[in-house]
Design an enzyme around this catalytic site. Structure first.
Site, PDB file in Angstrom:
ATOM      1  N   ASN A  12       0.887  -1.173   0.000  1.00  0.00           N
ATOM      2  CA  ASN A  12       0.000   0.000   0.000  1.00  0.00           C
ATOM      3  C   ASN A  12       0.924   1.223   0.000  1.00  0.00           C
ATOM      4  O   ASN A  12       1.467   1.583   1.038  1.00  0.00           O
ATOM      5  CB  ASN A  12      -0.883  -0.034   1.259  1.00  0.00           C
ATOM      6  CG  ASN A  12      -1.657   1.264   1.457  1.00  0.00           C
ATOM      7  OD1 ASN A  12      -1.764   2.075   0.535  1.00  0.00           O
ATOM      8  ND2 ASN A  12      -2.197   1.461   2.649  1.00  0.00           N
ATOM      9  N   LYS A  14       0.291   4.248  -0.317  1.00  0.00           N
ATOM     10  CA  LYS A  14      -0.295   5.493   0.225  1.00  0.00           C
ATOM     11  C   LYS A  14       0.031   6.645  -0.742  1.00  0.00           C
ATOM     12  O   LYS A  14       0.140   6.403  -1.940  1.00  0.00           O
ATOM     13  CB  LYS A  14       0.198   5.741   1.647  1.00  0.00           C
ATOM     14  CG  LYS A  14      -0.012   4.504   2.527  1.00  0.00           C
ATOM     15  CD  LYS A  14       0.149   4.759   3.982  1.00  0.00           C
ATOM     16  CE  LYS A  14      -0.092   3.453   4.735  1.00  0.00           C
ATOM     17  NZ  LYS A  14      -0.078   3.597   6.178  1.00  0.00           N
ATOM     18  N   HIS A  99      -9.484   1.695   4.698  1.00  0.00           N
ATOM     19  CA  HIS A  99      -8.216   1.862   5.414  1.00  0.00           C
ATOM     20  C   HIS A  99      -8.452   2.827   6.576  1.00  0.00           C
ATOM     21  O   HIS A  99      -9.225   3.783   6.455  1.00  0.00           O
ATOM     22  CB  HIS A  99      -7.129   2.392   4.473  1.00  0.00           C
ATOM     23  CG  HIS A  99      -5.777   2.335   5.103  1.00  0.00           C
ATOM     24  ND1 HIS A  99      -5.340   3.291   5.990  1.00  0.00           N
ATOM     25  CD2 HIS A  99      -4.784   1.412   5.018  1.00  0.00           C
ATOM     26  CE1 HIS A  99      -4.130   2.956   6.414  1.00  0.00           C
ATOM     27  NE2 HIS A  99      -3.768   1.823   5.833  1.00  0.00           N
ATOM     28  N   GLU A 101      -6.825   5.183   7.647  1.00  0.00           N
ATOM     29  CA  GLU A 101      -6.571   6.606   7.333  1.00  0.00           C
ATOM     30  C   GLU A 101      -7.788   7.225   6.648  1.00  0.00           C
ATOM     31  O   GLU A 101      -8.096   8.399   6.849  1.00  0.00           O
ATOM     32  CB  GLU A 101      -5.298   6.720   6.474  1.00  0.00           C
ATOM     33  CG  GLU A 101      -4.057   6.464   7.328  1.00  0.00           C
ATOM     34  CD  GLU A 101      -2.861   5.881   6.580  1.00  0.00           C
ATOM     35  OE1 GLU A 101      -2.821   5.944   5.342  1.00  0.00           O
ATOM     36  OE2 GLU A 101      -1.962   5.345   7.267  1.00  0.00           O
ATOM     37  N   GLU A 171      -5.599  -4.407  10.550  1.00  0.00           N
ATOM     38  CA  GLU A 171      -4.534  -3.428  10.745  1.00  0.00           C
ATOM     39  C   GLU A 171      -4.786  -2.641  12.033  1.00  0.00           C
ATOM     40  O   GLU A 171      -5.532  -1.651  12.016  1.00  0.00           O
ATOM     41  CB  GLU A 171      -4.483  -2.460   9.564  1.00  0.00           C
ATOM     42  CG  GLU A 171      -4.200  -3.123   8.234  1.00  0.00           C
ATOM     43  CD  GLU A 171      -3.570  -2.151   7.248  1.00  0.00           C
ATOM     44  OE1 GLU A 171      -2.497  -2.468   6.736  1.00  0.00           O
ATOM     45  OE2 GLU A 171      -4.130  -1.074   7.019  1.00  0.00           O
ATOM     46  N   GLY A 177       2.543   2.378  10.703  1.00  0.00           N
ATOM     47  CA  GLY A 177       3.547   3.421  10.528  1.00  0.00           C
ATOM     48  C   GLY A 177       4.274   3.792  11.821  1.00  0.00           C
ATOM     49  O   GLY A 177       4.996   4.784  11.864  1.00  0.00           O
ATOM     50  N   SER A 215       3.309  -2.089  10.382  1.00  0.00           N
ATOM     51  CA  SER A 215       4.747  -2.231  10.648  1.00  0.00           C
ATOM     52  C   SER A 215       5.289  -3.626  10.335  1.00  0.00           C
ATOM     53  O   SER A 215       6.138  -4.137  11.067  1.00  0.00           O
ATOM     54  CB  SER A 215       5.065  -1.823  12.093  1.00  0.00           C
ATOM     55  OG  SER A 215       4.751  -0.448  12.289  1.00  0.00           O
TER      56      SER A 215
HETATM   57  P1  PGA Z   1       2.834   0.328   7.631  1.00  0.00           P
HETATM   58  O1  PGA Z   1       1.377   0.606   7.008  1.00  0.00           O
HETATM   59  O2  PGA Z   1       3.325  -0.983   7.061  1.00  0.00           O
HETATM   60  O3  PGA Z   1       3.668   1.496   7.185  1.00  0.00           O
HETATM   61  O4  PGA Z   1       2.672   0.257   9.108  1.00  0.00           O
HETATM   62  C1  PGA Z   1       0.447  -0.429   6.778  1.00  0.00           C
HETATM   63  C2  PGA Z   1      -0.829   0.138   6.195  1.00  0.00           C
HETATM   64  O5  PGA Z   1      -1.276   1.208   6.643  1.00  0.00           O
HETATM   65  O6  PGA Z   1      -1.429  -0.462   5.292  1.00  0.00           O
END
Ligand code: PGA
Length: 262
Positions: A12, A14, A99, A101, A171, A177, A215
């Protein structure tokens, strides 16, 4: 006893990447994926303006691609939105929906995520439905309640057959992140709960791919992927570095191969 499933690793991106970086990354991933064992499926979800570039560079490779969100509508006066059939026009097979976000910064409700899932399925793409709890919710013992409602709201709008065509990504928001992944056991516990929820919907839905995200890095991927209900990962930060992303894909392949031998 869990069934053996193909492992799936999806990047992903982003809102990262420009034409020049994308070309280097996509070419490296396409090439590296060619050497992966057959039991690993690889995908990348890119920013929509780069779908044409992604299609041009990944077509004919083992890597699938798609988008990070879709509109809840198929077409119309919805300025700035991208509809699922538009993503399909550029060869997309995957679309992330819900997601955290999007849920947090764009106030997407569970209901809206459910409608978006329907639009993705209607367009013939595979939705990756994300669910996850905040740290506060986890500490209050509400993880199952929160992810249960997020998943059930989607399943309520789908037929038994449709529900077998989705992918679910767990998630935990506190792990995204932050560099602080859930432990393999924490992730497995939630995945087992989600699997049971899917099984209650239909026997076929019990077998959908359940990805863990938050992560995931080359050094923790294998332990996560070894869990019986973790079928792969949704990878944010590490999907922007070809070596890290391919190392995670390789870990998925190693685990898959181990399970086949057992
Ligand atoms: P990350 O993000 O691997 O940077 O923690 C995962 C995601 O939000 O899909």
């Amino acid at each position: 006893m869990s069934k053996q499933r193909t492992k799936l690793v999806v990047g992903n991106w982003k809102m990262h990447g420009r034409l020049a970086d994308n070309a280097v990354l996509l070419e490296a991933v396409a090439q590296g994926a060619g050497a992966l064992p057959a039991n690993v499926r690889v995908g990348v979800c890119v920013p929509s303006p780069y779908l044409a570039q992604t299609q041009a560079l990944l077509d004919g490779s083992r890597v699938e691609w798609g988008v990070q969100d879709v509109s809840a509508y198929t077409h119309g006066a919805y300025t700035g939105e991208v509809a699922a059939p538009m993503a399909l026009d550029f060869g997309s097979r995957l679309a992330i929906v819900g997601h955290s976000e999007r849920r947090a910064y764009h106030r997407e409700s569970a209901e809206l995520v459910a409608v978006k899932t329907q639009r993705v399925l209607e367009a013939g793409l595979t939705p990756i439905v994300c669910v996850g709890e905040t740290l506060e919710e986890r500490e209050a013992g509400k993880t199952q309640q929160v992810v249960g409602v997020q998943l059930d709201t989607v399943l309520a709008k789908l037929s038994a057959q449709e529900s077998a065509r989705i992918i679910v990504a767990y998630e935990p928001i506190w792990a995204i992140g932050t560099g602080k992944s859930a432990t393999a056991q924490q992730a497995q516990d939630v995945h087992a709960f989600l699997r049971a929820r899917l099984a209650a919907k239909s026997a076929a839905a019990a077998d959908v791919a359940l990805l863990y995200g938050g992560s995931v890095k080359p050094d923790n991927a294998e332990e996560l992927f070894r869990q019986p209900d973790i079928d792969g990962g949704l990878i944010g930060g590490a999907s922007l570095k070809d070596k890290d992303f391919l190392a995670i894909c390789k870990a998925a392949g190693a685990v898959g191969a181990l399970s086949v031998k057992q």
